[in-house]
Every structure is written in structure tokens, then in C-alpha cells.
Design an enzyme around this catalytic site. Structure first.
Site, PDB file in Angstrom:
ATOM      1  N   LYS A   1      13.570  13.012  58.409  1.00  0.00           N
ATOM      2  CA  LYS A   1      11.945  13.311  58.665  1.00  0.00           C
ATOM      3  C   LYS A   1      11.301  12.679  57.307  1.00  0.00           C
ATOM      4  O   LYS A   1      11.798  12.153  56.295  1.00  0.00           O
ATOM      5  CB  LYS A   1      11.594  14.811  58.549  1.00  0.00           C
ATOM      6  CG  LYS A   1      12.279  15.572  57.290  1.00  0.00           C
ATOM      7  CD  LYS A   1      11.905  17.176  57.235  1.00  0.00           C
ATOM      8  CE  LYS A   1      12.353  17.825  55.963  1.00  0.00           C
ATOM      9  NZ  LYS A   1      12.115  19.556  55.929  1.00  0.00           N
TER      10      LYS A   1
ATOM     11  N   HIS B   1      -0.553  20.185  56.209  1.00  0.00           N
ATOM     12  CA  HIS B   1      -0.692  21.669  56.410  1.00  0.00           C
ATOM     13  C   HIS B   1      -2.098  22.009  56.745  1.00  0.00           C
ATOM     14  O   HIS B   1      -2.572  22.889  57.237  1.00  0.00           O
ATOM     15  CB  HIS B   1      -0.124  22.633  55.464  1.00  0.00           C
ATOM     16  CG  HIS B   1       1.410  22.440  55.450  1.00  0.00           C
ATOM     17  ND1 HIS B   1       2.277  21.343  54.715  1.00  0.00           N
ATOM     18  CD2 HIS B   1       2.316  23.473  56.143  1.00  0.00           C
ATOM     19  CE1 HIS B   1       3.693  21.485  54.954  1.00  0.00           C
ATOM     20  NE2 HIS B   1       3.618  22.884  55.590  1.00  0.00           N
TER      21      HIS B   1
ATOM     22  N   ASP C   1       6.981  18.129  64.169  1.00  0.00           N
ATOM     23  CA  ASP C   1       6.889  18.820  62.921  1.00  0.00           C
ATOM     24  C   ASP C   1       6.213  20.061  63.354  1.00  0.00           C
ATOM     25  O   ASP C   1       5.826  20.066  64.580  1.00  0.00           O
ATOM     26  CB  ASP C   1       5.965  18.052  61.643  1.00  0.00           C
ATOM     27  CG  ASP C   1       6.352  18.623  60.454  1.00  0.00           C
ATOM     28  OD1 ASP C   1       6.890  19.818  60.394  1.00  0.00           O
ATOM     29  OD2 ASP C   1       5.831  18.315  59.431  1.00  0.00           O
TER      30      ASP C   1
END
Length: 349
Positions: free
Chosen positions: A169, A182, A251
């Protein structure tokens, strides 16, 4: 089977979760701190998921990187360092750093294996640049692509030795993100030539069994969609240019980098070419909506999933775990010694 990985709400499965998961058969699950108390509890939880589906190979994921990203923590489980520790050691002794990363990853895998977790969202292959946001920060394995690839390979190998599948990732590289996904959506304006640096570790490790996309817009490739929801980025960049043919998951779809309701996000990422949508929070209404919105898993995605989970069983060995932790600590001590001798920090930022 639905092409989704679900989170769980607590330490045990609720009756509603059991009914939903039995009916829907999600491709896998992911655990967080809210799901973790002690060894016996986690093992009972993972066993209940396998029993529910009658499959020993149900993917049960966790983010156990080390450092600040670790769901299983002391005093119940060992402490593991962030990726930057191996970057620092690499400045002094590259071969030693590679061996330390491998030992650490095998120790992580044995800790997970003991409680029935078989997939770790590691290694982080994002190449650090001067503007890399702290959300990646010391999670990165360095600023040189080949160093990142070498340490990443050691981590994948170590995880496999402990009976756990690694997930590379965040494809095709999140090191240039200057905001935290986020909370915000990063836009990367680098040229295709510059982005070759970001692709390089993923290309070097393109035989990895699993990979995860990043919620980043790369203007040169697709200025209208995040990588997670870009058919061009997934097909042309990840699948063709990088040459990755493993299982590709998004994700976490609950991140504020994305717009729209979570069920729509899940469908969009699957339609763009992600094999699986990742929904981490265990909110029952959201999981129902996602399950209702998604088609069945494609034959290609199911084949990649089955191939990734064709693990040879590795029995837990407490003596082996203790040996690996001791060896890792001895190797990493070289970096601390060097820092004291030079009066400053080594290469990890």
C-alpha cells in the site's frame, strides 16, 4: 460472495452481524482496537468468523504496522517499531536493515497467526518526499525507491514465513500527499516522469498477493477521480504499468477524502476495477446498504482472492517469536548506537 471487507462492531459477533454475514458472505473482515482485548478473545472472534463460513481461509485483516499504527499493543502483545526504524538502520548497514525488517515482520506474523489473523496491511511502499504528510511520516521505509522495495520485500517475506499475507500500500503511491486522506482529498500535481519514483517499489514487488489503493487524485492521470475510483489509474497504471495482478482492495471507504454515501463509494470503487471494497467501521446500517448496492464478486476477483489465500499452515511457535524479537532488537540497536556516536538522528524522518 460480495466483494467487500467488513469491520466488526465489538469484541464478539452480534446476532445481527451473524445473520448479515451468513446471508451476504463478505469476502473478508478487518479488525481494529475495538475488536481486541486479549489473546483468547481475539482467537474466539476469528474462529467464530471461520465457523460462520465453514472456510479456514476467510481473510481476516488487521493494520499491524508497528509504531503508531498497531491495533494489538503491549502489554498483551510485543511492541513493534515503525518502518522508519529500518530506514534509519539502512543508512548504516543495508543488509542488516533488511534482515531486521524480515525478523520483525515474521514476529508480527507469528503474533497474528496465534490469534487467527491471516492478512496484515503491510508493507507501506509509499516513497517519502520532503512534503510527505505526517499521516505517512515515519511509516514510510525511506525516500529512495529501491530501498523501499528492498525493505518491502523483506517484510513480505517475513510475513509469509509466519503464515500471513502482506498487503502492499497505497497504490500507486501516497508519498506525495500533503494532506491526510482521513480528513481531506490530496491532489498530486507531479508529472508522469516524476511519478515513476512512486511507482518503482510497487513495480519491483508486483507479484505481491494483495494490494491497497490510496485515496489520492493524480492530475496527470485522472484529475476527476481518486485512484480508488479511477478506471484509468487502476487499469492503465496499477494493472498495466506496474504489472500488478494480485487482489486489489480499496483503502477504507469511510475516509473524508471521498464524497457521497459509503454504499455509493463501495460500488464506485468496484466499478472502477478494485476487486474488493474496504469498509472498516462495523456500522450495521452501512454494511447492509453496501451489501445491497454491490454485485457479486467477479470470477477474476474471486480467483485472485483464492490465489492470495492459498497459505501453507504455519504453527505458532513461542520460542521462535522470542528469538525473532531478540534478534531484531540487537540489529536495530546498531542504529541507536550510531545516532549516539554522531550526536544526531539517522536517516528516518
Amino acid at each position: 460472495m460480495k466483494p467487500v471487507i467488513f469491520g466488526l462492531s465489538g469484541l464478539t459477533l452480534t446476532d445481527d452481524e451473524k445473520r448479515l454475514f451468513r446471508d451476504v458472505e463478505p469476502a473478508g473482515y478487518i479488525l481494529f482496537k475495538r475488536n481486541i482485548e486479549d489473546r483468547a478473545q481475539v482467537r474466539a472472534l476469528t474462529d467464530s468468523l471461520r465457523t460462520l463460513h465453514g472456510r479456514d481461509t476467510v481473510p481476516i485483516l488487521i493494520d499491524q504496522e508497528g509504531g503508531r499504527v498497531a491495533r494489538m499493543r503491549p502489554p498483551v502483545w510485543p511492541d513493534f517499531p515503525a518502518g522508519g526504524a529500518f530506514d534509519a538502520l539502512y543508512d548504516i548497514a543495508p543488509i542488516t536493515a533488511i534482515e531486521a525488517a524480515r525478523c520483525n515482520a515474521e514476529a508480527i506474523a507469528l503474533s497474528l497467526n496465534e490469534v487467527g489473523i491471516n492478512v496484515d496491511c503491510l508493507p507501506v511502499l509509499d516513497v517519502r518526499v520532503p512534503d510527505t504528510h505526517s499521516a505517512i511520516g515515519d511509516r514510510a521505509l525511506g525516500s529512495d525507491p529501491m530501498r523501499v522495495a528492498a525493505l518491502g520485500r523483506a517484510i513480505l517475506d517475513g510475513l509469509a514465513l509466519g503464515g500471513v499475507v502482506g498487503v502492499v500500500k497505497h497504490m500507486p503511491g501516497q508519498g506525495r500527499a500533503t494532506v491526510d486522506t482521513h480528513h481531506d482529498l490530496p491532489h498530486v500535481t507531479a508529472s508522469a516522469v516524476e511519478l515513476e519514483q512512486d511507482l518503482a517499489p510497487f513495480r519491483a514487488l508486483n507479484t505481491a498477493a494483495m494490494g491497497m489503493t490510496g485515496h489520492v487524485v493524480y492530475d496527470v492521470w485522472d484529475n476527476a477521480h481518486t485512484a480508488t475510483m479511477s478506471r484509468f489509474v487502476i487499469d492503465d497504471i496499477i494493472r498495466q504499468q506496474v504489472g500488478f495482478d494480485g487482489l486489489l482492495m480499496s483503502d477504507d471507504l469511510d475516509m473524508n477524502a471521498l464524497q457521497g454515501d459509503v454504499a455509493s463509494r463501495a460500488l464506485a470503487c468496484v466499478q472502477a476495477g478494485c476487486d474488493l471494497a474496504l469498509n472498516c467501521w462495523g456500522r450495521f446500517d452501512e454494511m447492509v446498504a453496501i451489501a445491497n448496492n454491490l454485485p457479486e464478486i467477479t470470477p477474476a476477483a474471486r480467483a485472485r482472492l483464492d490465489r492470495a489465500m492459498a497459505l501453507a499452515p504455519v504453527p505458532f511457535n513461542a520460542d521462535r517469536l522470542a528469538h525473532l524479537l531478540d534478534k531484531r532488537d540487537q540489529l536495530l540497536a546498531l542504529a541507536d548506537t550510531q545516532a549516539k556516536l554522531t550526536g544526531g538522528a539517522t536517516g528516518a524522518a
